[in-house]
Scaffold this motif. Structure first.
Motif, PDB file in Angstrom:
ATOM      1  N   HIS A   1     -25.674   6.888  63.620  1.00  0.00           N
ATOM      2  CA  HIS A   1     -25.332   5.714  62.819  1.00  0.00           C
ATOM      3  C   HIS A   1     -23.863   5.786  62.408  1.00  0.00           C
ATOM      4  O   HIS A   1     -23.264   6.855  62.367  1.00  0.00           O
ATOM      5  N   GLN A   2     -23.329   4.612  62.148  1.00  0.00           N
ATOM      6  CA  GLN A   2     -21.956   4.498  61.677  1.00  0.00           C
ATOM      7  C   GLN A   2     -21.927   3.418  60.614  1.00  0.00           C
ATOM      8  O   GLN A   2     -22.115   2.242  60.927  1.00  0.00           O
ATOM      9  N   PRO A   3     -21.755   3.777  59.351  1.00  0.00           N
ATOM     10  CA  PRO A   3     -21.686   2.754  58.315  1.00  0.00           C
ATOM     11  C   PRO A   3     -20.384   1.966  58.415  1.00  0.00           C
ATOM     12  O   PRO A   3     -19.335   2.510  58.763  1.00  0.00           O
ATOM     13  N   SER A   4     -20.478   0.675  58.142  1.00  0.00           N
ATOM     14  CA  SER A   4     -19.279  -0.159  58.091  1.00  0.00           C
ATOM     15  C   SER A   4     -19.486  -1.201  56.997  1.00  0.00           C
ATOM     16  O   SER A   4     -20.133  -2.220  57.192  1.00  0.00           O
ATOM     17  N   GLY A   5     -18.966  -0.887  55.830  1.00  0.00           N
ATOM     18  CA  GLY A   5     -19.128  -1.787  54.691  1.00  0.00           C
ATOM     19  C   GLY A   5     -20.571  -1.829  54.228  1.00  0.00           C
ATOM     20  O   GLY A   5     -21.177  -0.805  53.963  1.00  0.00           O
TER      21      GLY A   5
ATOM     22  N   SER B   1     -23.003  -2.917  56.072  1.00  0.00           N
ATOM     23  CA  SER B   1     -23.872  -2.907  57.246  1.00  0.00           C
ATOM     24  C   SER B   1     -23.780  -1.537  57.923  1.00  0.00           C
ATOM     25  O   SER B   1     -22.997  -0.682  57.529  1.00  0.00           O
ATOM     26  N   VAL B   2     -24.612  -1.358  58.927  1.00  0.00           N
ATOM     27  CA  VAL B   2     -24.631  -0.104  59.661  1.00  0.00           C
ATOM     28  C   VAL B   2     -24.863  -0.412  61.137  1.00  0.00           C
ATOM     29  O   VAL B   2     -25.561  -1.364  61.472  1.00  0.00           O
ATOM     30  N   GLU B   3     -24.199   0.350  61.983  1.00  0.00           N
ATOM     31  CA  GLU B   3     -24.440   0.270  63.413  1.00  0.00           C
ATOM     32  C   GLU B   3     -25.136   1.562  63.809  1.00  0.00           C
ATOM     33  O   GLU B   3     -24.708   2.648  63.430  1.00  0.00           O
TER      34      GLU B   3
ATOM     35  N   ARG C   1     -27.420  -3.419  65.049  1.00  0.00           N
ATOM     36  CA  ARG C   1     -26.613  -3.577  63.843  1.00  0.00           C
ATOM     37  C   ARG C   1     -27.551  -4.088  62.758  1.00  0.00           C
ATOM     38  O   ARG C   1     -28.345  -5.005  62.994  1.00  0.00           O
TER      39      ARG C   1
ATOM     40  N   HIS D   1     -27.935  -5.119  58.457  1.00  0.00           N
ATOM     41  CA  HIS D   1     -27.259  -5.538  57.237  1.00  0.00           C
ATOM     42  C   HIS D   1     -28.209  -5.324  56.072  1.00  0.00           C
ATOM     43  O   HIS D   1     -29.405  -5.550  56.190  1.00  0.00           O
TER      44      HIS D   1
END
Length: 151
Positions: free
Chosen positions: A106-110, A112-114, A131, A133
């Motif tokens: 996983h890669q958090p981005s704000g 949301s997470v991918e 992805r 949210h």
């Protein structure tokens, strides 16, 4: 030939019955003066484990791809677009057993997470990515990509 000593008896000729000959060798791991330095990658790996609810969402999507779960069971966890994609792909991964997630990244981005996951089915492995949210305290899958599954 056995040597006897007031400390102990030992049948080995090299020992000679003396414990003074059998002291551990001083190594860097055994010396008390050795300072333990922090590993340089420790800060990078802090919190690297995939959150349990993201892992659970990946497991549920994998169960749909294998055909063990209906896409409608995820109606609160996926958007309409993703649910239609899951309907199209349901059972596209041939697996006799329940799907086993080999890895989930996983890669958090704000907010949301991918994430990407690898499904292990016997001798084959399949992968998918999604992805998600955060909505009302749960992750909702907003997009889904697979490794070329066709149905």
């Amino acid at each position: 030939m056995s040597h006897t000593s007031p400390l102990h008896s030992c049948p080995r000729p090299a020992c000679g019955g003396h414990t003074a000959l059998h002291r551990p060798v001083a190594t860097p791991a055994r010396t008390p003066e050795r300072r333990v330095l922090p590993r340089p990658c420790r800060a990078v790996l802090h919190g690297h484990r995939t959150p349990a609810d993201v892992y659970l969402l990946a497991q549920q999507v994998a169960e749909v791809l294998v055909g063990r779960r209906a896409p409608e069971a995820l109606r609160d966890r996926v958007t309409v677009q993703v649910r239609e994609e899951l309907r199209r792909l349901r059972g596209a991964v041939p697996c006799r057993l329940a799907p086993r997630l080999v890895r989930v990244f996983h890669q958090p981005s704000g907010d949301s997470v991918e994430a990407s996951a690898v499904i292990g089915c016997g001798m084959r492995s399949r992968a998918f990515a999604f992805r998600a949210h955060r909505e009302e305290g749960r992750w909702v899958c907003t997009s889904l990509e697979t490794d070329g599954l066709r149905r």
